[in-house]
Design a protein around this motif. Sequence first.
Motif, PDB file in Angstrom:
ATOM      1  N   LEU A  89      37.928  42.762  61.659  1.00  0.00           N
ATOM      2  CA  LEU A  89      38.087  41.679  60.734  1.00  0.00           C
ATOM      3  C   LEU A  89      37.246  40.651  61.102  1.00  0.00           C
ATOM      4  CD1 LEU A  89      40.359  40.917  58.455  1.00  0.00           C
ATOM      5  CD2 LEU A  89      41.498  39.792  60.562  1.00  0.00           C
ATOM      6  N   VAL A  90      37.368  39.909  62.174  1.00  0.00           N
ATOM      7  CA  VAL A  90      36.830  38.900  62.539  1.00  0.00           C
ATOM      8  C   VAL A  90      35.243  38.809  62.855  1.00  0.00           C
ATOM      9  CG1 VAL A  90      38.829  37.827  63.787  1.00  0.00           C
ATOM     10  CG2 VAL A  90      36.983  38.989  65.205  1.00  0.00           C
ATOM     11  N   SER A  91      34.563  40.090  63.033  1.00  0.00           N
ATOM     12  CA  SER A  91      33.328  40.292  63.029  1.00  0.00           C
ATOM     13  C   SER A  91      32.681  40.325  61.953  1.00  0.00           C
ATOM     14  CB  SER A  91      32.637  41.250  64.116  1.00  0.00           C
ATOM     15  OG  SER A  91      33.432  42.462  63.660  1.00  0.00           O
ATOM     16  N   GLU A  92      33.304  40.980  60.976  1.00  0.00           N
ATOM     17  CA  GLU A  92      32.824  41.241  59.555  1.00  0.00           C
ATOM     18  C   GLU A  92      33.169  40.371  58.592  1.00  0.00           C
ATOM     19  OE1 GLU A  92      33.212  45.274  58.500  1.00  0.00           O
ATOM     20  OE2 GLU A  92      32.395  46.088  60.529  1.00  0.00           O
ATOM     21  N   GLY A  93      33.941  39.280  58.944  1.00  0.00           N
ATOM     22  CA  GLY A  93      34.583  38.308  57.928  1.00  0.00           C
ATOM     23  C   GLY A  93      33.416  37.646  57.134  1.00  0.00           C
ATOM     24  N   ALA A  94      32.597  36.876  58.201  1.00  0.00           N
ATOM     25  CA  ALA A  94      31.598  36.031  57.678  1.00  0.00           C
ATOM     26  C   ALA A  94      30.881  36.760  56.555  1.00  0.00           C
ATOM     27  CB  ALA A  94      30.692  35.421  58.787  1.00  0.00           C
ATOM     28  N   ALA A  95      30.437  38.177  56.648  1.00  0.00           N
ATOM     29  CA  ALA A  95      29.592  38.610  55.737  1.00  0.00           C
ATOM     30  C   ALA A  95      30.459  38.863  54.365  1.00  0.00           C
ATOM     31  CB  ALA A  95      29.005  40.173  56.313  1.00  0.00           C
ATOM     32  N   ARG A  96      31.637  39.318  54.484  1.00  0.00           N
ATOM     33  CA  ARG A  96      32.453  39.394  53.243  1.00  0.00           C
ATOM     34  C   ARG A  96      32.513  38.227  52.481  1.00  0.00           C
ATOM     35  NH1 ARG A  96      31.090  43.309  54.674  1.00  0.00           N
ATOM     36  NH2 ARG A  96      29.809  42.966  53.221  1.00  0.00           N
ATOM     37  N   ILE A  97      32.864  37.103  53.308  1.00  0.00           N
ATOM     38  CA  ILE A  97      33.084  35.572  52.803  1.00  0.00           C
ATOM     39  C   ILE A  97      31.467  35.318  51.646  1.00  0.00           C
ATOM     40  CG2 ILE A  97      33.195  33.113  52.746  1.00  0.00           C
ATOM     41  CD1 ILE A  97      35.084  33.975  55.267  1.00  0.00           C
ATOM     42  N   ALA A  98      30.497  35.666  52.397  1.00  0.00           N
ATOM     43  CA  ALA A  98      29.163  35.385  51.966  1.00  0.00           C
ATOM     44  C   ALA A  98      29.090  36.252  50.836  1.00  0.00           C
ATOM     45  CB  ALA A  98      28.056  35.705  53.017  1.00  0.00           C
ATOM     46  N   GLU A  99      29.398  37.465  50.670  1.00  0.00           N
ATOM     47  CA  GLU A  99      29.481  38.399  49.680  1.00  0.00           C
ATOM     48  C   GLU A  99      30.227  37.847  48.603  1.00  0.00           C
ATOM     49  OE1 GLU A  99      31.470  42.559  49.076  1.00  0.00           O
ATOM     50  OE2 GLU A  99      29.673  42.680  50.203  1.00  0.00           O
ATOM     51  N   LEU A 100      31.464  37.288  48.918  1.00  0.00           N
ATOM     52  CA  LEU A 100      32.194  36.653  47.770  1.00  0.00           C
ATOM     53  C   LEU A 100      31.396  35.609  47.150  1.00  0.00           C
ATOM     54  CD1 LEU A 100      35.814  36.745  49.445  1.00  0.00           C
ATOM     55  CD2 LEU A 100      35.275  38.020  47.422  1.00  0.00           C
ATOM     56  N   ILE A 101      30.820  34.459  47.851  1.00  0.00           N
ATOM     57  CA  ILE A 101      30.213  33.696  47.378  1.00  0.00           C
ATOM     58  C   ILE A 101      29.082  34.384  46.531  1.00  0.00           C
ATOM     59  CG2 ILE A 101      28.324  31.853  47.973  1.00  0.00           C
ATOM     60  CD1 ILE A 101      30.070  31.256  50.444  1.00  0.00           C
ATOM     61  N   ALA A 102      28.419  35.128  46.930  1.00  0.00           N
ATOM     62  CA  ALA A 102      27.203  35.755  46.093  1.00  0.00           C
ATOM     63  C   ALA A 102      27.750  36.461  44.794  1.00  0.00           C
ATOM     64  CB  ALA A 102      26.615  36.809  46.858  1.00  0.00           C
ATOM     65  N   ARG A 103      28.886  36.594  44.782  1.00  0.00           N
ATOM     66  CA  ARG A 103      29.378  37.388  43.395  1.00  0.00           C
ATOM     67  C   ARG A 103      29.832  36.336  42.488  1.00  0.00           C
ATOM     68  NH1 ARG A 103      29.068  42.667  44.173  1.00  0.00           N
ATOM     69  NH2 ARG A 103      29.583  43.824  46.190  1.00  0.00           N
ATOM     70  N   GLY A 104      29.889  35.022  42.948  1.00  0.00           N
ATOM     71  CA  GLY A 104      30.327  34.077  42.158  1.00  0.00           C
ATOM     72  C   GLY A 104      31.676  33.174  42.711  1.00  0.00           C
ATOM     73  N   VAL A 105      32.121  33.356  43.615  1.00  0.00           N
ATOM     74  CA  VAL A 105      33.485  32.644  43.999  1.00  0.00           C
ATOM     75  C   VAL A 105      32.936  31.327  44.380  1.00  0.00           C
ATOM     76  CG1 VAL A 105      35.287  32.439  45.499  1.00  0.00           C
ATOM     77  CG2 VAL A 105      34.807  34.844  44.776  1.00  0.00           C
ATOM     78  N   ALA A 106      33.684  30.446  43.549  1.00  0.00           N
ATOM     79  CA  ALA A 106      33.158  28.984  43.920  1.00  0.00           C
ATOM     80  C   ALA A 106      34.225  28.276  44.968  1.00  0.00           C
ATOM     81  CB  ALA A 106      33.276  28.309  42.698  1.00  0.00           C
ATOM     82  N   PHE A 107      33.956  28.429  46.090  1.00  0.00           N
ATOM     83  CA  PHE A 107      34.799  27.853  47.380  1.00  0.00           C
ATOM     84  C   PHE A 107      34.674  26.552  47.294  1.00  0.00           C
ATOM     85  CE2 PHE A 107      34.772  31.989  48.997  1.00  0.00           C
ATOM     86  CZ  PHE A 107      35.846  32.572  49.160  1.00  0.00           C
ATOM     87  N   ASP A 108      35.638  25.769  47.727  1.00  0.00           N
ATOM     88  CA  ASP A 108      35.525  24.007  47.676  1.00  0.00           C
ATOM     89  C   ASP A 108      34.500  23.529  48.551  1.00  0.00           C
ATOM     90  OD1 ASP A 108      37.589  24.140  45.840  1.00  0.00           O
ATOM     91  OD2 ASP A 108      39.287  23.837  47.407  1.00  0.00           O
ATOM     92  N   ARG A 109      33.696  22.570  48.329  1.00  0.00           N
ATOM     93  CA  ARG A 109      32.906  22.168  49.135  1.00  0.00           C
ATOM     94  C   ARG A 109      32.808  20.519  49.326  1.00  0.00           C
ATOM     95  NH1 ARG A 109      28.608  25.990  50.437  1.00  0.00           N
ATOM     96  NH2 ARG A 109      28.848  27.937  49.152  1.00  0.00           N
ATOM     97  N   ALA A 110      32.324  20.003  50.430  1.00  0.00           N
ATOM     98  CA  ALA A 110      32.285  18.611  50.413  1.00  0.00           C
ATOM     99  C   ALA A 110      31.050  18.159  49.791  1.00  0.00           C
ATOM    100  CB  ALA A 110      31.970  18.496  51.936  1.00  0.00           C
TER     101      ALA A 110
END
Length: 506
Positions: free
Chosen positions: A79-100
């Motif tokens: 879970l923790v080792s692959e999480g970053a890749a899946r979050i990056a994938e969500l961003i690539a698929r168009g998920v607009a996470f909140d940003r500063a």
Amino acid sequence: MTIAVVGCGIAGLTAALHAHEAGHAVTIFAKGALGDGSTPLAQGGVAGVYGAGDSASAHAEDTISAGAGLSDPDAVEVLVSEGAARIAELIARGVAFDRADDGALLLGREAAHSAARIVHAGGDATGAEIARALTAAVRSAGIEIVESAFLIDLLMTAGSVRGMRLLLDGIVVEKPADAVILATGGAGQLFAHTTNPVGATGDGIAAAMRAGAAVADLEFVQFHPTILADGAPFLISEAVRGEGATLIDEDGHRFCFDEHPDGELAPRDVVARAIARRAGRQGAPVRLDASALGARRLAERFPTIDRVTRRRGFDWSREAIPVTPAAHYLMGGIVTDLDGRTTLDGLLAAGETARTGVHGANRLASNSLLEGAVFGARAAAAAVALSRSSSEDGGADRVETRGRLYSADRVSTRSTTEGDGAPAFSRRALQQLMWDHVGLLRRDEGLADALATIHAWQSASVSPASPAEHEDANLLLLAEATASAALARTESVGAHFRERSLIGAR
């Protein structure tokens, strides 16, 4: 190869996209409309972005600690080792996470996390944004979608799963598939009070049980501490407490510190029980005080909650609002390995339907969306790798059945008579029974009484025909399994809390 994905939350949509991108024919079967379910309701975020002073290992430690030591370390590592890749994938698929303002991802902190490592979207609308983006990606990819498809049972050939039996437009149809991925969510509708949508009736887990798949840890049901105690159930995100809101009783006392040194940011099971006990003593709901955050901050950070609370007559920037616990998440489910494979060849599971071992006895906040993305992708990869010879080389036997298992080979269906002195069956009666005796606080005699009533209802049942009747059958089967598992686990651990028996007590 044909792959059927049953369910359309983050786990199912991720699995479908990965299997499609690997070149296989994929069909998504949705109980309702594509994008329905628990994912779009998720206010919390996705854990797994590590800032300065934080790390994947710290995230793993927090996960195992929240799980009361019963989490599978290997699953947590995945879970923790692959999480970053899946979050990056969500961003690539168009998920607009909140940003500063500088473009960096905004990181929040929630209960039992040792650092701010959670990304959100739309403040408190993370699940809705993820569902929007993944639904759009599925439609853009041209993946076949079948909506209003009710899963009745799995099709078996020589001990392997080779498709499903569905109810479509009132007609029972069979859909063959080389592999089936179940991502049908949990079973919150077992309880009188739940954050889950009305369709969360455990259909995938029940179908797998009837087919002979192993399930485990059904006694571990997480109750979210803070549901608005006014009108229809509405979740007040844990992130509100992460931002500094407090829980107070009628005297204004922050009672959570009486139970745990982390107070309102203790693990969910601790906070939920503290609220239930205090509400019972004072005869009224406890209150969540977020007024210190101010009207502007609350509206910007939690726009959905701000809108709903105000619509219901509360100005939470000025007054504390009443809250109560409700059934929220099932840590148990269909036993899987690290790749989503179950104990049945041809059947995989991901998301809340699966018991991956990540959550142990209590889920860490914001690990559910992460788990759906990580293990949805893994289940797709395992489904792609399946072949007709998998049963010959022992593929199904590779799945370890850790934990306390439960299986059933009978179909529990709706009751038509009272039977054995039990009250007449209705879904409402079942939900109240489970809430009273298999809820936050459990006793031997209550669990035994619940099982006796459930068995009476099962013995006076007929074969289901409509979707509602099939749901009732699934709920009864899972109620029996959950109450049995809770009775068998005599020690208190995590979300499973056993009070001292009243028998012989003075």
